[in-house]
Design a protein around this motif. Structure first.
Motif, short mmCIF file in Angstrom:
data_model
loop_
_atom_site.label_atom_id
_atom_site.label_comp_id
_atom_site.label_asym_id
_atom_site.label_seq_id
_atom_site.Cartn_x
_atom_site.Cartn_y
_atom_site.Cartn_z
N GLU A 173 -4.92 12.40 -5.21
CA GLU A 173 -3.46 12.57 -5.32
C GLU A 173 -2.75 11.23 -5.28
O GLU A 173 -1.80 10.98 -6.03
CB GLU A 173 -2.94 13.48 -4.20
CG GLU A 173 -3.42 14.93 -4.26
CD GLU A 173 -2.89 15.69 -5.47
OE1 GLU A 173 -1.91 15.24 -6.08
OE2 GLU A 173 -3.48 16.74 -5.81
N TRP A 174 -3.21 10.34 -4.40
CA TRP A 174 -2.60 9.01 -4.33
C TRP A 174 -2.86 8.22 -5.62
O TRP A 174 -1.97 7.54 -6.14
CB TRP A 174 -3.13 8.22 -3.14
CG TRP A 174 -2.29 8.37 -1.91
CD1 TRP A 174 -2.67 8.96 -0.74
CD2 TRP A 174 -0.94 7.95 -1.73
NE1 TRP A 174 -1.62 8.92 0.15
CE2 TRP A 174 -0.56 8.31 -0.43
CE3 TRP A 174 0.00 7.30 -2.55
CZ2 TRP A 174 0.72 8.05 0.08
CZ3 TRP A 174 1.27 7.04 -2.04
CH2 TRP A 174 1.61 7.40 -0.75
N LEU A 175 -4.09 8.32 -6.12
CA LEU A 175 -4.43 7.57 -7.33
C LEU A 175 -3.52 7.96 -8.50
O LEU A 175 -3.01 7.10 -9.22
CB LEU A 175 -5.90 7.81 -7.72
CG LEU A 175 -6.35 7.00 -8.92
CD1 LEU A 175 -6.62 5.55 -8.51
CD2 LEU A 175 -7.58 7.60 -9.58
N ARG A 216 -0.55 9.16 -8.32
CA ARG A 216 0.83 8.68 -8.12
C ARG A 216 0.95 7.16 -8.26
O ARG A 216 1.97 6.66 -8.72
CB ARG A 216 1.33 9.14 -6.75
CG ARG A 216 1.78 10.59 -6.81
CD ARG A 216 1.70 11.28 -5.48
NE ARG A 216 2.04 12.69 -5.61
CZ ARG A 216 1.18 13.62 -6.01
NH1 ARG A 216 -0.06 13.31 -6.33
NH2 ARG A 216 1.56 14.88 -6.12
N LEU A 217 -0.10 6.45 -7.89
CA LEU A 217 -0.06 4.99 -8.08
C LEU A 217 -0.17 4.66 -9.56
O LEU A 217 0.58 3.83 -10.08
CB LEU A 217 -1.21 4.32 -7.32
CG LEU A 217 -1.16 4.40 -5.79
CD1 LEU A 217 -2.43 3.80 -5.18
CD2 LEU A 217 0.07 3.67 -5.25
N GLY A 218 -1.09 5.33 -10.26
CA GLY A 218 -1.29 5.04 -11.68
C GLY A 218 -0.08 5.44 -12.50
O GLY A 218 0.39 4.68 -13.36
N ASP A 219 0.42 6.65 -12.24
CA ASP A 219 1.55 7.17 -13.02
C ASP A 219 2.86 6.93 -12.26
O ASP A 219 3.80 7.70 -12.38
CB ASP A 219 1.33 8.67 -13.27
CG ASP A 219 2.25 9.19 -14.36
OD1 ASP A 219 2.80 8.36 -15.11
OD2 ASP A 219 2.43 10.42 -14.46
N GLY A 220 2.91 5.86 -11.49
CA GLY A 220 4.11 5.57 -10.70
C GLY A 220 4.96 4.50 -11.36
O GLY A 220 5.42 4.66 -12.48
N THR A 221 5.12 3.37 -10.67
CA THR A 221 5.90 2.27 -11.24
C THR A 221 4.95 1.32 -11.98
O THR A 221 3.73 1.43 -11.87
CB THR A 221 6.60 1.48 -10.12
OG1 THR A 221 5.60 0.86 -9.30
CG2 THR A 221 7.47 2.38 -9.27
N ALA A 222 5.52 0.37 -12.74
CA ALA A 222 4.70 -0.61 -13.45
C ALA A 222 3.86 -1.39 -12.44
O ALA A 222 2.69 -1.70 -12.68
CB ALA A 222 5.59 -1.55 -14.25
N GLU A 223 4.46 -1.68 -11.28
CA GLU A 223 3.76 -2.45 -10.26
C GLU A 223 2.59 -1.67 -9.66
O GLU A 223 1.49 -2.19 -9.52
CB GLU A 223 4.77 -2.82 -9.16
CG GLU A 223 4.19 -3.55 -7.96
CD GLU A 223 3.82 -5.00 -8.25
OE1 GLU A 223 4.04 -5.45 -9.40
OE2 GLU A 223 3.29 -5.66 -7.34
N GLY A 230 -16.76 13.46 -14.89
CA GLY A 230 -15.67 14.39 -15.18
C GLY A 230 -14.50 14.19 -14.22
O GLY A 230 -13.34 14.13 -14.64
N SER A 231 -14.80 14.04 -12.91
CA SER A 231 -13.73 13.82 -11.93
C SER A 231 -12.96 12.55 -12.24
O SER A 231 -11.74 12.51 -12.19
CB SER A 231 -14.31 13.66 -10.51
OG SER A 231 -15.04 14.77 -10.15
N ALA A 251 -9.02 12.42 -13.56
CA ALA A 251 -8.04 11.76 -12.68
C ALA A 251 -7.41 10.55 -13.37
O ALA A 251 -6.20 10.35 -13.30
CB ALA A 251 -8.70 11.34 -11.37
N PHE A 252 -8.25 9.75 -14.03
CA PHE A 252 -7.72 8.56 -14.71
C PHE A 252 -6.74 8.98 -15.81
O PHE A 252 -5.70 8.34 -16.01
CB PHE A 252 -8.86 7.72 -15.32
CG PHE A 252 -9.59 6.88 -14.30
CD1 PHE A 252 -9.41 7.05 -12.94
CD2 PHE A 252 -10.47 5.88 -14.72
CE1 PHE A 252 -10.09 6.28 -12.01
CE2 PHE A 252 -11.16 5.09 -13.80
CZ PHE A 252 -10.97 5.30 -12.44
N ALA A 253 -7.07 10.04 -16.54
CA ALA A 253 -6.17 10.50 -17.61
C ALA A 253 -4.83 10.92 -17.01
O ALA A 253 -3.77 10.54 -17.51
CB ALA A 253 -6.81 11.66 -18.37
N GLU A 254 -4.90 11.68 -15.91
CA GLU A 254 -3.66 12.13 -15.27
C GLU A 254 -2.87 10.95 -14.72
O GLU A 254 -1.64 10.96 -14.69
CB GLU A 254 -4.01 13.09 -14.13
CG GLU A 254 -2.97 14.15 -13.87
CD GLU A 254 -3.42 15.10 -12.76
OE1 GLU A 254 -2.63 15.32 -11.84
OE2 GLU A 254 -4.57 15.59 -12.82
#
Lengths: 249, 119
Positions: A142-144, A146-153, A198-199, A203-206
């Motif tokens: 869940e954190w990953l 939000r970090l990936g799809d969060g801000t540019a930083e 698969g996991s 997750a990376f795609a999301e």
């Protein structure tokens, strides 16, 4: 099958849990949110609990009188058999989360698989670890996202963490001694690869993060060849028992 | 209080961002959520406290990690604190005092037959 093989196997798993648990405990007092402080501490305690059970069992298998403390505190770097991934420093929060996610995406199906081990003690430890690591996976995933799809930083930091840690991911799938797998005691981790892939991919795609090309994979942890970081970690973790042997409270 | 020593500009630039609110909307980045736990099946969820989290899923995780560490429950609710409408403390007398003078609303005037035992 010699008892030495089982000892090495159990000890390696114990070292994974202890070293990652200790790494997470280093966040104590530094986490970005109070809630996350508790969450990282909870995960650390789960892992250290698993490590304790495994060390106690390893000591019994070895039958030379070493208990959990002797195995945790009185061995040096070359005797530790943990994965290189789990000893990598915490870095920023993204590094900690990516390290946890890469490992938990492996550990959750691994312990689930080991529930079926013919070794009753390992199977019992696996039953507890399976539910705990399932939560560790959920939490870090869940954190990953939000970090990936969060801000540019946050995305930049998450991607950097993935790129830096990726070369330590291959080691998780190296099989233990064939005799252990043949005896139904250990499981062949290469069989977990499709689920892990698969996991990771979902997750990376999301998270809008990119999976690095497979590339070079660093290895050696299971055989005691570690990165420079483990020595520093042990120096801190083992200090008390080294300076005051047998100290209790 | 004495003003704190200004940090070196380069040091300041290295400091991680401590922004707590969205720069454009002014909304908090991690708003408050109220946490409710059902201790056992058959009991109602009870309020136990609150957590900060960016969204509902993260609030559930934070609630799990903060309030269920000692086997407190079997189910969790999280509710945005902003969704709660609270009574005005100034209305306390108007709202609640009349009830304090109506002891007959408590079922304490009935004689319970011994066979009933504890209720």
């Amino acid at each position: 099958m010699t008892p030495g093989l089982l000892f090495d196997y159990v000890l390696g798993l114990a070292d994974d849990a202890l070293i990652l648990g200790h790494r997470l405990s280093e966040w104590c007092g530094h986490a970005p949110l109070l809630e996350e402080e508790l969450a990282l501490g909870n995960i650390a305690l789960d892992l250290i609990g698993t490590a304790r059970s495994l060390y106690t069992y390893a000591g019994a298998v070895e039958a030379r009188g070493r208990d959990e403390d002797a195995l945790a505190y009185l061995r040096d770097v070359p005797q530790f058999g943990n994965l290189l991934l789990v000893e990598q420093p915490n870095g920023d929060f993204a590094v900690t989360i990516v390290r946890q996610f890469l490992y938990s995406a492996f550990a959750a199906p691994f312990w689930r698989g080991l529930v079926g081990s013919r070794d009753a003690t390992l199977a019992a430890i696996a039953t507890t670890a399976a539910t705990e690591t399932a939560y560790h996976l959920r939490h870090s995933r869940e954190w990953l996202v939000r970090l990936g799809d969060g801000t540019a930083e946050s995305r930049r930091r998450a991607q950097n963490a993935i790129d830096d840690l990726w070369m330590f991911s291959g080691e998780m799938f190296e099989p233990p001694a064939a005799a252990l797998i043949g005896a139904g005691i250990a499981i062949d981790p290469s069989a977990l690869r499709p689920e892990w892939d698969g996991s990771i991919d979902r997750a990376f795609a999301e998270a809008t993060l990119e999976r690095p090309a497979s590339g070079y994979m660093q290895t050696g942890g299971r055989h005691g060849r570690h990165s420079e970081h483990l020595g520093h970690l042990l120096a801190e973790m083992q200090f008390l028992q080294r300076a005051y042997p047998g100290a209790t409270w | 209080m004495a003003p704190t020593k200004a940090s070196h500009p380069e040091e300041a630039a290295k400091q991680p961002s401590r922004r707590t609110h969205n720069a454009r909307s002014g909304e908090p980045l991690t708003p408050l959520w109220e946490v409710f736990i059902r201790a056992r099946n058959g009991l109602a969820h009870r309020h136990v406290g609150s957590v900060h989290a960016a969204d509902a899923e993260m609030a559930l995780q934070a609630a799990r990690d903060t309030y269920t560490r000692r086997d407190e429950g079997v189910s969790l609710w999280v509710v945005p604190s902003a969704a709660i409408t609270a009574s005005d403390p100034g209305d306390e007398a108007v709202l609640f005092e009349p009830a304090s003078r109506k002891p007959y609303r408590h079922p304490s005037f009935y004689k319970l037959p011994d066979e009933v035992g504890d209720m």
